[in-house]
Scaffold this active site. Structure first.
Site, short mmCIF file in Angstrom:
data_model
loop_
_atom_site.label_atom_id
_atom_site.label_comp_id
_atom_site.label_asym_id
_atom_site.label_seq_id
_atom_site.Cartn_x
_atom_site.Cartn_y
_atom_site.Cartn_z
N THR A 127 -4.46 5.33 7.54
CA THR A 127 -5.40 4.35 6.98
C THR A 127 -4.88 2.94 7.27
O THR A 127 -5.26 2.00 6.59
CB THR A 127 -5.57 4.53 5.45
OG1 THR A 127 -4.28 4.43 4.82
CG2 THR A 127 -6.20 5.86 5.11
N SER A 128 -4.02 2.82 8.29
CA SER A 128 -3.42 1.51 8.55
C SER A 128 -4.08 0.81 9.74
O SER A 128 -4.94 -0.04 9.54
CB SER A 128 -1.92 1.65 8.73
OG SER A 128 -1.31 0.41 8.60
N ARG A 129 -3.70 1.17 10.94
CA ARG A 129 -4.33 0.61 12.14
C ARG A 129 -4.38 1.70 13.20
O ARG A 129 -3.42 2.46 13.36
CB ARG A 129 -3.55 -0.59 12.69
CG ARG A 129 -3.75 -1.89 11.91
CD ARG A 129 -5.17 -2.46 12.04
NE ARG A 129 -5.35 -3.70 11.32
CZ ARG A 129 -5.78 -3.80 10.06
NH1 ARG A 129 -6.11 -2.72 9.38
NH2 ARG A 129 -5.93 -4.98 9.49
N HIS A 140 -13.05 2.90 8.74
CA HIS A 140 -12.31 1.75 8.21
C HIS A 140 -12.88 1.33 6.86
O HIS A 140 -13.21 0.15 6.64
CB HIS A 140 -12.35 0.58 9.22
CG HIS A 140 -11.13 -0.30 9.14
ND1 HIS A 140 -10.44 -0.74 10.23
CD2 HIS A 140 -10.48 -0.81 8.08
CE1 HIS A 140 -9.43 -1.49 9.85
NE2 HIS A 140 -9.43 -1.56 8.54
N GLN A 141 -13.00 2.29 5.97
CA GLN A 141 -13.64 2.02 4.68
C GLN A 141 -12.64 2.01 3.52
O GLN A 141 -13.03 1.78 2.38
CB GLN A 141 -14.78 3.04 4.42
CG GLN A 141 -14.43 4.22 3.55
CD GLN A 141 -15.58 5.17 3.30
OE1 GLN A 141 -16.16 5.69 4.26
NE2 GLN A 141 -15.89 5.43 2.06
N ALA A 142 -11.34 2.21 3.84
CA ALA A 142 -10.37 2.34 2.75
C ALA A 142 -10.33 1.12 1.84
O ALA A 142 -10.09 1.23 0.64
CB ALA A 142 -8.97 2.61 3.33
N PHE A 143 -10.62 -0.06 2.41
CA PHE A 143 -10.55 -1.29 1.59
C PHE A 143 -11.77 -1.46 0.70
O PHE A 143 -11.76 -2.31 -0.19
CB PHE A 143 -10.46 -2.52 2.53
CG PHE A 143 -11.79 -2.85 3.17
CD1 PHE A 143 -12.26 -2.14 4.25
CD2 PHE A 143 -12.59 -3.86 2.65
CE1 PHE A 143 -13.49 -2.42 4.82
CE2 PHE A 143 -13.83 -4.16 3.22
CZ PHE A 143 -14.28 -3.43 4.31
N GLU A 166 -11.75 1.48 17.84
CA GLU A 166 -12.82 1.44 16.83
C GLU A 166 -13.70 0.19 16.92
O GLU A 166 -14.83 0.19 16.41
CB GLU A 166 -12.22 1.48 15.41
CG GLU A 166 -11.50 0.21 15.00
CD GLU A 166 -10.94 0.24 13.57
OE1 GLU A 166 -10.30 1.25 13.20
OE2 GLU A 166 -11.16 -0.73 12.84
N ILE A 205 0.84 -1.21 0.00
CA ILE A 205 0.00 0.00 0.00
C ILE A 205 0.88 1.26 0.00
O ILE A 205 0.63 2.20 -0.76
CB ILE A 205 -0.97 0.00 1.21
CG1 ILE A 205 -1.95 -1.18 1.09
CG2 ILE A 205 -1.72 1.32 1.31
CD1 ILE A 205 -2.77 -1.46 2.34
N ASP A 264 -8.83 6.79 9.00
CA ASP A 264 -9.76 5.75 8.58
C ASP A 264 -9.84 4.66 9.64
O ASP A 264 -10.63 3.73 9.53
CB ASP A 264 -9.29 5.14 7.24
CG ASP A 264 -10.32 4.16 6.67
OD1 ASP A 264 -11.50 4.55 6.58
OD2 ASP A 264 -9.94 3.02 6.34
P1 NAD Z 1 2.77 -4.87 3.62
O1 NAD Z 1 3.08 -6.02 4.50
O2 NAD Z 1 2.87 -5.04 2.15
O3 NAD Z 1 3.66 -3.61 4.04
C1 NAD Z 1 3.92 -3.26 5.37
C2 NAD Z 1 5.27 -2.59 5.41
O4 NAD Z 1 5.51 -2.15 6.74
C3 NAD Z 1 6.42 -3.54 5.03
O5 NAD Z 1 7.26 -2.95 4.05
C4 NAD Z 1 7.17 -3.74 6.33
O6 NAD Z 1 8.57 -3.93 6.15
C5 NAD Z 1 6.87 -2.42 7.04
N1 NAD Z 1 7.12 -2.51 8.47
C6 NAD Z 1 7.04 -3.57 9.29
N2 NAD Z 1 7.40 -3.23 10.53
C7 NAD Z 1 7.75 -1.92 10.48
C8 NAD Z 1 8.21 -1.00 11.45
N3 NAD Z 1 8.44 -1.37 12.72
N4 NAD Z 1 8.44 0.27 11.06
C9 NAD Z 1 8.25 0.65 9.77
N5 NAD Z 1 7.80 -0.17 8.81
C10 NAD Z 1 7.56 -1.45 9.16
O7 NAD Z 1 1.28 -4.44 4.04
P2 NAD Z 1 0.27 -3.56 3.18
O8 NAD Z 1 -0.57 -4.47 2.35
O9 NAD Z 1 0.97 -2.44 2.52
O10 NAD Z 1 -0.68 -3.01 4.34
C11 NAD Z 1 -0.18 -2.06 5.28
C12 NAD Z 1 -1.17 -1.93 6.42
O11 NAD Z 1 -2.38 -1.35 5.93
C13 NAD Z 1 -1.64 -3.28 7.03
O12 NAD Z 1 -0.76 -3.70 8.04
C14 NAD Z 1 -2.99 -2.96 7.57
O13 NAD Z 1 -2.86 -2.61 8.93
C15 NAD Z 1 -3.43 -1.72 6.79
N6 NAD Z 1 -4.65 -1.93 5.98
C16 NAD Z 1 -5.70 -1.10 6.17
C17 NAD Z 1 -6.86 -1.24 5.41
C18 NAD Z 1 -8.05 -0.32 5.57
O14 NAD Z 1 -9.14 -0.63 5.06
N7 NAD Z 1 -7.92 0.81 6.23
C19 NAD Z 1 -6.92 -2.26 4.45
C20 NAD Z 1 -5.80 -3.07 4.27
C21 NAD Z 1 -4.66 -2.91 5.04
#
Ligand code: NAD
Length: 344
Positions: free
Chosen positions: A232-234, A295-298, A263, A154, A258
């Site tokens: 938009t991550s966690r 949490h709608q980004a997906f 939540e 992402i 997001d």
């Molecule tokens: P990914 O595994 O492809 O990428 C995660 C990146 O974070 C990797 O490059 C990893 O090396 C890095 N990372 C790990 N530990 C780290 C640290 N301590 N410091 C810095 N970077 C670190 O995952 P992705 O598919 O890109 O997804 C990223 C995040 O997005 C997921 O973990 C999830 O929480 C979130 N997400 C949110 C939604 C949403 O609807 N809002 C949907 C999907 C995913």
């Protein structure tokens, strides 16, 4: 194969029915989330299918194991809601590592544009035939520096989008992606420089012990005045109280969220008729420069189809081929994709 499907929403069913029907996987849908009180609903099922706010802690894992449930199939990428250490040797955990990084990255940019061009304000004004422009002054993204924490699937799509806007990128990742740093417009750095030089910060790393509250009071202290924060991550990547204080003190210029640490009992549900108990969230939402989506980004058609297809395939592979390439395994103290097929 019978699968208990928890936290079912109307938009989940069509895609899971389509792919499940084709592959002979029967889903038993429950609106309730999986937790210690609801785990017994999985009686008679081979697997449970869960989402981001279901609870898969030690008590739930033990109960599922007693019921003979062999698999927890996450219909998401993140697994921070699963006690992976406790699951090892008891239930197998499968996930969907990628379903549409574009969905999440595009939503992140949508939030950023909405915020910096005040679209959320303009939309409400023009609905009321208020065509005044005062208070709607934004800023150009062109030439600004965006700090991207987490350059996985992402994060990298988001970087591409930002580059399309002519922004400069400072990136931070525990495991930098080879070939991404061009020494110029995209550069890896440490967190201190990223905080100090970014106009906008976007979080795309997973939630782990290391990244919990990666944005806290100390981090915000190091940021530029007026920084725009995107998450938009966690939710728990950000200390929400510290963010609220940053907004109040004008250190943080805007925030787009997001996800939110607390939540799980709120997002995805209609709470409009209820008194909001969470004062921090209520205060954040009340701010003119904070945008919250639940949490709608997906949530795109493409992502929903990919999630269902991969989840069904994961279950088929596990139960029929005895091997699933998307199995997660806690071994040696960290969670990784299982390297040699079934992890125990
Ligand atoms: P990914 O595994 O492809 O990428 C995660 C990146 O974070 C990797 O490059 C990893 O090396 C890095 N990372 C790990 N530990 C780290 C640290 N301590 N410091 C810095 N970077 C670190 O995952 P992705 O598919 O890109 O997804 C990223 C995040 O997005 C997921 O973990 C999830 O929480 C979130 N997400 C949110 C939604 C949403 O609807 N809002 C949907 C999907 C995913």
């Amino acid at each position: 194969m019978k699968v208990a499907f928890f936290d079912t929403k109307p938009y989940d069913k069509p895609s899971f029915e389509e792919f499940g029907g084709k592959q002979g996987v029967t889903f038993k849908y429950f609106e309730t989330k999986l937790n210690e009180d609801t785990a017994d609903l999985a009686r008679g099922c081979d697997a449970v299918c869960v989402f981001v706010n279901d609870t898969v802690d030690a008590a739930v894992i033990d109960r599922l194991s007693e019921l003979g449930v062999k698999v927890v199939a996450l219909r998401c990428a993140g697994f921070n809601n699963v006690d992976m250490k406790h699951a090892y040797g008891k239930v197998h955990v499968l996930h969907v590592p990628a379903y549409s990084p574009y969905a999440v990255a595009e939503h992140t940019m949508a939030l950023l544009l909405t915020s910096v061009r005040r679209i959320h304000k303009a939309y409400i004004r023009s609905k009321d035939f208020n065509f005044s422009l005062s208070g709607l002054t934004g800023f150009d993204l062109y030439g600004k520096t965006v700090g991207v924490i987490g350059t996985g699937r992402i994060g990298r799509v988001f970087i591409d989008i930002c580059r399309g806007f002519g922004m400069n990128v400072l990136a931070y990742d525990k495991f930098p992606a080879p070939g991404l740093d061009n020494g110029d417009t995209v550069r890896y750095t440490d967190l201190d420089e990223l905080f100090a030089k970014s106009d906008i910060i976007s979080l795309h790393c997973p939630l782990t012990d290391e990244t919990h509250h990666i944005i806290d009071e100390a981090a915000l202290e190091k940021c530029k005045r007026g920084v725009v924060l995107l998450n938009t991550s966690r939710g728990a990547l950000v200390d929400a109280e510290a963010l609220l204080n940053g907004i109040k003190s004008r250190k943080v210029g805007a925030a787009c969220l997001d996800v939110y640490e607390e939540e799980s009992d709120l997002f995805f549900e209609d709470n409009s008729g209820h008194i909001m108990e969470d004062d921090t969230l209520a205060r954040l939402i009340s701010m003119p420069n904070v945008i919250v989506t639940s949490h709608q980004a997906f949530l795109t058609e493409e992502a929903l189809m990919n999630i269902a297809e991969t989840t069904v395939q994961n279950l088929k592979d596990f139960f029929e081929k005895n091997r699933c390439e998307n199995e997660l395994c806690w071994r040696g103290g960290t969670t990784e994709t299982c390297r040699d097929g079934k992890c125990f």
